[in-house]
Design an enzyme around this catalytic site. Structure first.
Site, PDB file in Angstrom:
ATOM      1  N   ASP A 131       4.694  -3.766 -22.284  1.00 10.54           N
ATOM      2  CA  ASP A 131       4.011  -3.677 -20.991  1.00 10.54           C
ATOM      3  C   ASP A 131       5.013  -3.955 -19.875  1.00 10.54           C
ATOM      4  O   ASP A 131       6.067  -4.555 -20.114  1.00 10.54           O
ATOM      5  CB  ASP A 131       2.855  -4.682 -20.926  1.00 10.54           C
ATOM      6  N   ASP A 132       4.671  -3.520 -18.660  1.00 13.00           N
ATOM      7  CA  ASP A 132       5.594  -3.733 -17.547  1.00 13.00           C
ATOM      8  C   ASP A 132       5.685  -5.198 -17.156  1.00 13.00           C
ATOM      9  O   ASP A 132       6.738  -5.690 -16.773  1.00 13.00           O
ATOM     10  CB  ASP A 132       5.189  -2.883 -16.341  1.00 13.00           C
TER      11      ASP A 132
ATOM     12  N   CYS B 232       0.829  -1.197   0.000  1.00 16.90           N
ATOM     13  CA  CYS B 232       0.000   0.000   0.000  1.00 16.90           C
ATOM     14  C   CYS B 232       0.865   1.248   0.000  1.00 16.90           C
ATOM     15  O   CYS B 232       2.039   1.200  -0.323  1.00 16.90           O
ATOM     16  CB  CYS B 232      -0.926  -0.017   1.217  1.00 16.90           C
TER      17      CYS B 232
END
Length: 494
Positions: free
Chosen positions: A343-344, A36
């Site tokens: 893309d990652d 988070c």
């Protein structure tokens, strides 16, 4: 906000990943496994309210979690509006944006937790000093980065012995003294005017009050191994984590991936007409890759910035729906072309499959996709929402089978050594962890399936945010007036 009486250390606070493999990091206290965004702020002038800057700081960390902000479910802008901020008074506080890892939303998982006496870690003393706090923190295990607040005293931050989850500190000189900040990423310090950013060392704890800063390494030396997915995906490109520029590491990923792509294209006899990133994380790598291949770089997808990040959406169906709400393909960049998408990473394959189909729907002749990360074939035991390996498109499949599963003409993956080198070259002291056994992964998957069954039977919790803390928590008799010490806000009391 969080408050705790001074004879207890409250360690259930904004937590990146407070547990190892789903087990609580703190004995007898239940916490959730999260990656988070966390923040702690102490203003030297106690008459100035910290809430507005905490809200601004959390908005800069919104990319790290969109399921909950503070003690309520939702985005920062929705939860911390002007009216809510006006009710939050005090010159220090902590905040949290939640990335959901349990597969469903639940108010009980929203942080920070308000943990008033008699909850917390018992020290056996009525009044404690800083050494008591350091000693209590030193008994924690797992992968975590935490911030906590002791009412009337100060703020605390501590990091796991391997430095898996990030947290750093900075200060800001004012007319009256120095303000202090803890945050997940350096971007918060930059934007709020703080300087002298420094990452907490692995196993380090820091206590800050208005009278000074105390630091101590509270855990035994361990391998320094930050989560590499921070650099691949989670962190903002303008942040610096553990001395490593996220942007520069992604540039290096693009350079290394270009070598792999060029080799595969040459072997297959395929030429690429255009390189297009999948917004937003892969842009930096895609631009460098295009330059290395001498191919045009184009922005082929327009992003709706008011829709959340698909990977951190709760639930697979929500992720799938979210992709087309979030992106729109511009036909003229795709029609009749061999397109290389960058893309990652490719994890569940949900997003990749939808994006590839979008490219084909607007006329792409061939769609090749290159991933800045290697094939992800195992669960992330440090807090990414992948509870079962069977959810991963790369699990049990080779490259050709992965391409077929997501509808691509060709898939190219970064190698693991190249990915590690892309990050480590900027800080040679980082290493990798090990010791995750097959048995351990099976255990995690079983726990995830059991919890999923419980959630489906019981539905989302409607209870308070400290639900689950009552079992086995140490308690002490009430001590009168001290129990009433708290923040003067009325957050969600009705």
């Amino acid at each position: 906000m969080v408050i705790q009486r001074e004879n207890y250390l409250s360690s259930l606070f904004p937590v990146h990943l407070p547990c190892e493999a789903g087990r609580p990091a703190v004995t007898r206290l239940h916490v959730s496994d999260l990656v988070c965004g966390i923040l702690g702020l102490l203003l030297h002038d106690a008459s100035v309210h910290a809430a507005s800057e905490i809200s601004e700081g959390l908005s800069l960390l919104q990319h790290r979690g969109q399921d909950a902000c503070g003690v309520a479910n939702g985005m920062v802008r929705d939860v911390l509006d002007e009216k809510a901020i006006a009710r939050l008074i005090g010159g220090m506080g902590i905040g949290h944006v939640r990335y959901l890892t349990a597969g469903s939303s639940d108010h009980a998982e929203a942080q920070p937790f308000y943990v008033n006496s008699p909850y917390g870690i018992k020290t056996g003393k009525f009044r404690i000093n800083k050494d008591d706090v350091f000693t209590a923190i030193g008994g924690l295990t797992g992968a975590y980065a935490c911030v906590a607040m002791l009412a009337g005293f100060g703020i605390i931050a501590f990091r796991d012995p391997n430095g898996i989850r990030p947290v750093g500190m900075a200060s800001r000189r004012t007319n009256t003294g120095r303000d202090h900040l803890f945050a997940s990423e350096s971007i918060v310090a930059d934007a709020l005017g703080f300087s002298e950013w420094e990452d907490l060392k692995p196993g380090e704890a820091v206590i800050i009050s208005r009278s000074g800063v105390s630091r101590k390494r509270v855990a035994a030396h361990a391998t320094f191994a930050p989560d590499i997915f921070e650099f691949v995906y989670f962190a903002r490109p303008d942040s610096v984590l553990d001395g490593i520029s996220v942007c520069r590491s992604r540039i290096a990923m693009g350079d290394a991936l270009a070598v792999a792509v060029e080799k595969v294209l040459r072997e297959r006899g395929i030429t690429v007409d255009v390189v297009i990133p999948v917004p937003d994380t892969s842009r930096v790598a895609a631009l460098n890759l295009a330059q290395k291949l001498n191919s045009p770089y184009r922005e082929g997808f327009v992003k709706n910035r008011y829709v959340g990040r698909a990977f951190i959406m709760p639930g697979q169906q929500m992720r799938r729906k979210n992709v087309r709400r979030k992106l729109n393909a511009m036909a003229w960049e795709f029609a009749g072309k061999n397109v290389l998408l960058v893309d990652d990473s490719i994890d569940r394959g949900t997003t990749s499959e939808e994006i590839i189909q979008m490219a084909k729907d607007v006329g792409a002749k061939k769609v090749i996709i290159a991933s800045c990360a290697p094939p992800i074939q195992h669960s992330d035991v440090y807090g990414i929402d992948v509870p079962s390996r069977t959810e991963l498109v790369a699990y049990g499949r080779n490259t050709e089978e992965i391409a077929e599963a997501i509808g691509a003409d060709l898939v190219v993956f970064q190698t693991l050594p190249d990915l590690i080198a892309s990050v480590r070259q900027f800080n040679p002291s980082i290493s990798t962890t090990g010791g995750i056994s097959e048995e351990y992964l099976h255990q995690l998957e079983s726990q995830g399936q059991e919890q999923g069954a419980v959630n489906s039977r019981e539905g989302p919790s409607e209870g308070g945010r400290v639900d689950g803390f009552h079992t086995g928590v140490n308690t002490v008799p009430s001590s009168g007036a001290d129990d009433t010490v708290g923040l003067h806000n009325t957050w969600n009391i009705s």
